[in-house]
Design a protein around this motif. Structure first.
Motif, short mmCIF file in Angstrom:
data_model
loop_
_atom_site.label_atom_id
_atom_site.label_comp_id
_atom_site.label_asym_id
_atom_site.label_seq_id
_atom_site.Cartn_x
_atom_site.Cartn_y
_atom_site.Cartn_z
N VAL A 115 0.61 -1.25 0.14
CA VAL A 115 0.20 0.06 0.35
C VAL A 115 0.70 1.15 0.03
N MET A 116 2.26 0.93 0.53
CA MET A 116 2.74 2.58 1.00
C MET A 116 3.40 2.83 -0.62
N ARG A 117 3.65 1.00 -1.52
CA ARG A 117 4.57 1.68 -2.47
C ARG A 117 4.11 2.20 -3.29
N LEU A 118 2.43 1.51 -3.16
CA LEU A 118 1.76 2.64 -4.45
C LEU A 118 1.15 3.55 -4.35
N ILE A 119 0.46 3.75 -3.07
CA ILE A 119 -0.13 4.89 -3.15
C ILE A 119 0.89 6.60 -2.98
N VAL A 120 0.74 7.21 -4.19
CA VAL A 120 1.99 7.83 -4.74
C VAL A 120 0.87 9.65 -3.80
N ASP A 121 0.46 10.19 -3.63
CA ASP A 121 -1.06 11.15 -2.89
C ASP A 121 -0.64 10.81 -1.26
N PRO A 122 0.09 11.75 -0.67
CA PRO A 122 0.54 12.14 0.50
C PRO A 122 -1.48 12.05 1.19
N LYS A 123 -2.11 12.86 0.62
CA LYS A 123 -3.08 12.63 1.89
C LYS A 123 -3.93 11.23 1.98
N VAL A 124 -4.17 10.36 0.75
CA VAL A 124 -4.71 8.96 1.10
C VAL A 124 -3.39 8.53 1.96
N LYS A 125 -1.75 8.76 1.70
CA LYS A 125 -1.48 7.58 3.02
C LYS A 125 -1.68 8.28 3.73
N LEU A 126 -1.50 9.63 4.46
CA LEU A 126 -1.91 10.07 5.69
C LEU A 126 -3.07 9.44 6.18
N LYS A 127 -3.86 9.48 5.35
CA LYS A 127 -5.41 8.43 5.52
C LYS A 127 -5.24 7.05 5.47
N TYR A 128 -4.76 6.40 5.20
CA TYR A 128 -4.64 5.54 5.34
C TYR A 128 -3.59 5.18 6.99
#
Length: 414
Positions: free
Chosen positions: A193-206
């Motif tokens: 998940v952390m490798r494929l998601i590039v949007d910082p907001k989506v990473k923060l939400k995750y």
């Protein structure tokens, strides 16, 4: 520990209000100053700690490292297993070494790390020119643009990113995101998940969802219920005890409600449910109103004679308030209305008295509950003012022991 797994937890604490300009991956190897900002407190010999979201993240990492040092499997698999057992480390250890590890991994929806790749992964379908077909968008992509997880299902990077973003943002899923393949229940690991998601907001939400789930699943942790408070309470053992957050909110650790001694938690839940539903409204309606015999609309009589005219525009029924019969016979003969029917009158009287008794009982306890809650607020204000006075007296050459009489007097008034 593999370097790929170390990549996982170098991330923000998960507090959505902490901003976007933060690192978005954890660092398992970094110990940090664990517990340096923790607020330790004791209430009536019940020790607990108030943890910030950063402390919660470190505590979660420590739990993963502790278990992983024994089971020696990938970090992301360890986290999924811990979440499956609600972060009960002893229970996980017991199941891990009971001899049926394959069943354990199957129940947790992860691929056994002890399987060889040939047994655990499906072979991707490649065309003659070395291209692979994505099973979602059906486009032929170079193998370098395809990504898969341990189950062997491979899709293009764009489809994976869209799938994970939808699950995180739209559905609010963090711990339980399964493979994008329709019939596959294997959970997507954090590293993917952390490798494929590039949007910082989506990473923060995750990361926020992971942290939130960690607290909600752990029986030794509980979020402070005060609005917009991001602290959690960590205890050594769960019990019905009052705890106070840094925001000064005092609540019961067992149920999360305002401290309610001497009322038991299950009784308080029943009380709150009774206050929230419409049962007492129904009791008041049954005790003080009647229904129109024609359209069944509820009517309250606040004066005047017994001749009632329904105000419902589609009804306009004329009836007697006493017997609910048609009003027309009452003009010439009152016999039918004034005739006493013992059984019918008893049933109506019993039903109305029961509703009124239930309503009076509810109002009795509701009034006292509200008074006690108001007294509790005044008590908190009194304790705060006494504490300020004690600090002021200590600044005027009085010792800590000498000012304790104020605290004792506040707790045990004469």
């Amino acid at each position: 520990m593999d370097s790929d797994e170390e990549y996982l937890y170098d991330c923000d604490s998960g507090n959505e209000s902490s901003g976007d300009d933060v690192g978005l991956e954890f660092e398992i190897e970094g110990e940090g100053e664990s517990g340096s900002s923790r607020y330790r407190e004791t209430t009536e010999n019940y020790p607990y700690e108030v943890l910030s979201t950063e402390d919660i993240t470190r505590h979660m990492i420590d739990c993963i490292k502790e278990v992983n040092s024994v089971v020696n499997i990938p970090v992301t698999t360890t986290r999924i297993l811990l979440n499956h057992f609600k972060w009960d480390k002893e229970k996980l250890m017991e199941r891990f070494y009971d001899g049926d590890q394959e069943k354990l991994f199957s129940e947790a929806h992860v691929v056994s790390p002890f399987k060889t790749p040939s047994k655990s992964q499906r072979v991707p379908v490649k065309t003659s020119n070395g291209m692979e077909e994505c099973e979602i968008c059906f486009l032929n992509m170079p193998s370098a643009m395809m990504t898969g997880i341990e189950c062997g299902h491979r899709f293009c990077t764009n489809c994976w990113t869209e799938y994970l973003t939808t699950k995180i943002i739209d559905e609010g899923m963090g711990q339980t995101i399964s493979c994008a393949a329709h019939s596959c229940s294997i959970l997507v690991d954090d590293h993917t998940v952390m490798r494929l998601i590039v949007d910082p907001k989506v990473k923060l939400k995750y990361q926020h969802l992971i942290t939130k789930s960690f607290v909600e699943c752990n029986r030794l942790l509980r979020w402070c219920p005060y609005p917009d408070c991001n602290y959690a309470i960590k205890v050594q053992y769960p019990d019905v005890q009052p705890v106070m957050c840094k925001c000064r909110n005092v609540f019961c650790f067992n149920c999360g409600e305002n401290w309610h001694d001497p009322v038991k938690c299950h009784l308080l839940r029943h009380w709150i449910k009774k206050c929230d539903d419409d049962s007492e409204t129904s009791n008041w309606i049954a005790a003080n109103t009647k229904e129109c015999p024609k359209c069944k609309v509820t009517i309250e009589k606040d004066g005047g004679c017994n001749h009632m005219v329904c105000k419902n525009q589609s009804c306009k029924a004329d009836f007697c308030w006493v017997c609910l019969g048609p009003w027309e016979p009452h003009g010439s003969s009152w016999y039918s209305c004034n005739r006493y029917d013992e059984d019918e009158a008893k049933q109506a009287r019993d039903a109305q008295e029961k509703s009124r008794a239930a309503l009076q009982r509810y109002l009795f306890y509701c009034n006292r509950y509200m008074n006690h809650m108001q007294s509790l607020k005044f008590e908190h204000k009194l304790y705060a003012s006494v504490k300020e006075k004690m600090e002021e007296m200590q600044q005027h050459n009085m010792s800590w022991i000498e000012v304790q009489f104020l605290k004792k007097g506040c707790r045990h008034p004469v």
